[in-house]
Scaffold this motif. Structure first.
Motif, short mmCIF file in Angstrom:
data_model
loop_
_atom_site.label_atom_id
_atom_site.label_comp_id
_atom_site.label_asym_id
_atom_site.label_seq_id
_atom_site.Cartn_x
_atom_site.Cartn_y
_atom_site.Cartn_z
N THR A 11 1.02 -1.30 0.07
CA THR A 11 0.47 -0.37 -0.32
C THR A 11 0.77 1.51 0.22
OG1 THR A 11 -1.95 -1.21 1.22
CG2 THR A 11 -1.93 0.89 1.24
N ILE A 12 2.04 0.91 0.77
CA ILE A 12 3.21 2.38 0.59
C ILE A 12 4.29 2.65 -0.48
CG2 ILE A 12 4.99 3.86 1.78
CD1 ILE A 12 4.41 2.45 4.34
N SER A 13 4.26 1.25 -1.26
CA SER A 13 4.27 1.21 -2.39
C SER A 13 3.42 1.98 -3.81
CB SER A 13 5.06 0.33 -2.99
OG SER A 13 4.29 -0.58 -3.51
N ALA A 14 1.89 1.71 -3.25
CA ALA A 14 1.60 2.33 -4.11
C ALA A 14 0.92 3.46 -4.44
CB ALA A 14 0.41 1.68 -4.25
N LEU A 15 1.35 4.56 -2.89
CA LEU A 15 1.36 5.64 -2.98
C LEU A 15 1.87 6.52 -3.07
CD1 LEU A 15 -0.96 5.24 0.55
CD2 LEU A 15 -2.13 6.43 -1.24
N LEU A 16 3.37 6.10 -3.18
CA LEU A 16 4.32 6.66 -3.45
C LEU A 16 4.30 6.30 -4.98
CD1 LEU A 16 6.92 5.04 -1.05
CD2 LEU A 16 6.55 7.85 -1.55
N GLY A 17 4.51 5.22 -5.64
CA GLY A 17 4.44 5.34 -6.89
C GLY A 17 2.73 6.34 -7.43
N TRP A 18 1.67 6.79 -7.27
CA TRP A 18 0.98 7.63 -7.28
C TRP A 18 2.06 9.23 -6.97
CZ3 TRP A 18 -1.52 11.17 -3.86
CH2 TRP A 18 -2.00 11.95 -4.49
N PHE A 19 2.49 8.75 -6.16
CA PHE A 19 3.02 10.53 -6.10
C PHE A 19 4.06 10.59 -6.68
CE2 PHE A 19 6.64 13.00 -4.14
CZ PHE A 19 6.37 14.23 -3.34
N ILE A 20 4.87 9.55 -7.25
CA ILE A 20 6.17 10.64 -7.81
C ILE A 20 5.29 10.42 -9.32
CG2 ILE A 20 8.03 9.00 -9.71
CD1 ILE A 20 8.25 7.38 -6.62
N SER A 21 4.19 9.42 -10.20
CA SER A 21 3.56 10.46 -11.18
C SER A 21 3.11 11.32 -11.02
CB SER A 21 2.92 8.62 -11.35
OG SER A 21 2.21 9.05 -10.58
N SER A 22 2.86 11.69 -10.31
CA SER A 22 1.79 12.91 -10.08
C SER A 22 3.06 14.00 -9.66
CB SER A 22 0.52 13.15 -9.24
OG SER A 22 1.40 13.03 -7.67
N LYS A 23 3.80 13.65 -9.63
CA LYS A 23 4.84 15.16 -9.22
C LYS A 23 5.53 15.38 -10.86
CE LYS A 23 7.21 17.18 -6.04
NZ LYS A 23 6.58 18.29 -5.27
N ASN A 24 5.31 16.84 -10.61
CA ASN A 24 6.03 17.62 -11.91
C ASN A 24 7.36 18.27 -11.77
OD1 ASN A 24 3.59 17.03 -13.59
ND2 ASN A 24 2.99 18.79 -12.53
N VAL A 25 8.44 17.93 -12.41
CA VAL A 25 9.92 18.67 -12.01
C VAL A 25 9.56 19.73 -12.81
CG1 VAL A 25 12.30 17.93 -12.18
CG2 VAL A 25 10.87 16.56 -12.11
N LEU A 26 9.35 21.02 -12.47
CA LEU A 26 9.99 22.23 -12.51
C LEU A 26 11.48 22.85 -12.57
CD1 LEU A 26 6.35 23.09 -12.25
CD2 LEU A 26 7.48 22.64 -13.88
N ASN A 27 11.40 22.04 -11.05
CA ASN A 27 13.17 23.38 -10.46
C ASN A 27 13.84 21.89 -9.76
OD1 ASN A 27 11.48 22.93 -7.89
ND2 ASN A 27 10.66 24.71 -8.15
N ILE A 28 15.17 22.37 -9.23
CA ILE A 28 15.77 21.70 -8.48
C ILE A 28 15.29 20.52 -7.44
CG2 ILE A 28 17.49 21.66 -7.43
CD1 ILE A 28 18.03 21.94 -10.29
N ARG A 29 14.07 21.97 -6.76
CA ARG A 29 13.61 21.69 -5.40
C ARG A 29 12.48 20.24 -6.06
NH1 ARG A 29 9.78 24.50 -1.15
NH2 ARG A 29 8.77 22.67 -0.08
N ASN A 30 11.66 20.05 -6.88
CA ASN A 30 11.16 18.99 -6.99
C ASN A 30 11.88 17.84 -7.35
OD1 ASN A 30 8.88 21.27 -6.57
ND2 ASN A 30 8.30 21.19 -8.96
N LYS A 31 12.82 18.25 -8.52
CA LYS A 31 13.21 17.29 -9.24
C LYS A 31 14.03 16.34 -7.60
CE LYS A 31 17.73 16.02 -11.69
NZ LYS A 31 19.25 16.01 -12.19
N THR A 32 15.02 16.96 -6.83
CA THR A 32 15.02 16.39 -5.29
C THR A 32 13.68 15.51 -4.58
OG1 THR A 32 16.96 18.20 -4.98
CG2 THR A 32 16.31 17.20 -2.97
N GLN A 33 12.69 16.13 -4.57
CA GLN A 33 11.13 15.39 -4.06
C GLN A 33 11.18 14.11 -4.38
OE1 GLN A 33 9.01 18.82 -4.05
NE2 GLN A 33 9.24 19.70 -2.29
N LYS A 34 10.97 14.89 -6.05
CA LYS A 34 11.24 13.31 -6.60
C LYS A 34 12.13 12.24 -6.56
CE LYS A 34 8.93 12.16 -11.40
NZ LYS A 34 7.92 12.39 -12.25
N GLN A 35 13.23 12.45 -6.41
CA GLN A 35 13.88 11.25 -6.06
C GLN A 35 14.24 11.19 -4.32
OE1 GLN A 35 17.77 14.16 -6.76
NE2 GLN A 35 18.46 13.18 -8.82
N ILE A 36 14.04 11.70 -3.74
CA ILE A 36 13.62 11.15 -2.33
C ILE A 36 12.60 9.98 -2.57
CG2 ILE A 36 12.86 11.53 0.17
CD1 ILE A 36 14.92 14.41 -0.61
#
Length: 162
Positions: A11-36
């Motif tokens: 369930t946690i991995s599904a939620l993280l997958g959903w977050f990763i797919s919905s997260k746009n990378v527009l700047n360095i901060r977004n890229k770091t959040q997506k990498q984490i």
């Protein structure tokens, strides 16, 4: 316990997958959040593989070892707990949670089932558990591989300022 843990990890991995797919990378901060989030996803998938692997191993070991070592009381209790068709007799003491002190339980529960019958049913259930664990581990390994590919892909993102 491992069944619940593996369910929570999936369930946690599904939620993280959903977050990763919905997260746009527009700047360095977004890229770091997506990498984490990707690293967390991979860590949770590793925990899932461990939990599912322990279910697989325990199911196989118990399916081979449960056949021997049953006394008549254990056989009766297992038969009463496994019986879903209501074919066992004298199971009231095993299945009821509140037993009065004056009420005595019969010596033999479920005399209809032999020790061989109980062993076959328990072995079948454990083999089914091992089969499901194998299927879930294949899914977990493929998800981990996907997480690794995604990690490599996100690390090459270049963000340009206009």
């Amino acid at each position: 316990v491992c069944y619940i843990l593996s369910g929570v990890f999936f369930t946690i991995s599904a939620l993280l997958g959903w977050f990763i797919s919905s997260k746009n990378v527009l700047n360095i901060r977004n890229k770091t959040q997506k990498q984490i989030a990707i690293y967390l996803f991979m860590f949770v998938m590793i925990l899932t593989i461990v939990a599912v692997g322990s279910i697989f191993t325990a199911s196989l070991i118990y399916s081979l070892n449960i056949v021997e070592g049953q006394n008549d009381k254990q056989r009766g209790v297992i038969a009463c707990l496994v019986d879903v068709a209501g074919s066992c007799s004298n199971c009231d003491c095993v299945l009821s949670e509140k037993i009065s002190r004056s009420e005595t339980c019969p010596e033999i529960q479920c005399p209809e089932w032999t020790s061989k019958d109980v062993s076959k049913i328990v072995q079948t259930q454990l083999k089914q558990s091992a089969s499901l664990a194998a299927i879930f581990s294949i899914y977990a390994f493929s998800a981990l591989r996907f997480g690794n590919d995604l990690r490599e892909s996100v690390s090459t993102y270049e963000i340009e300022y206009v």
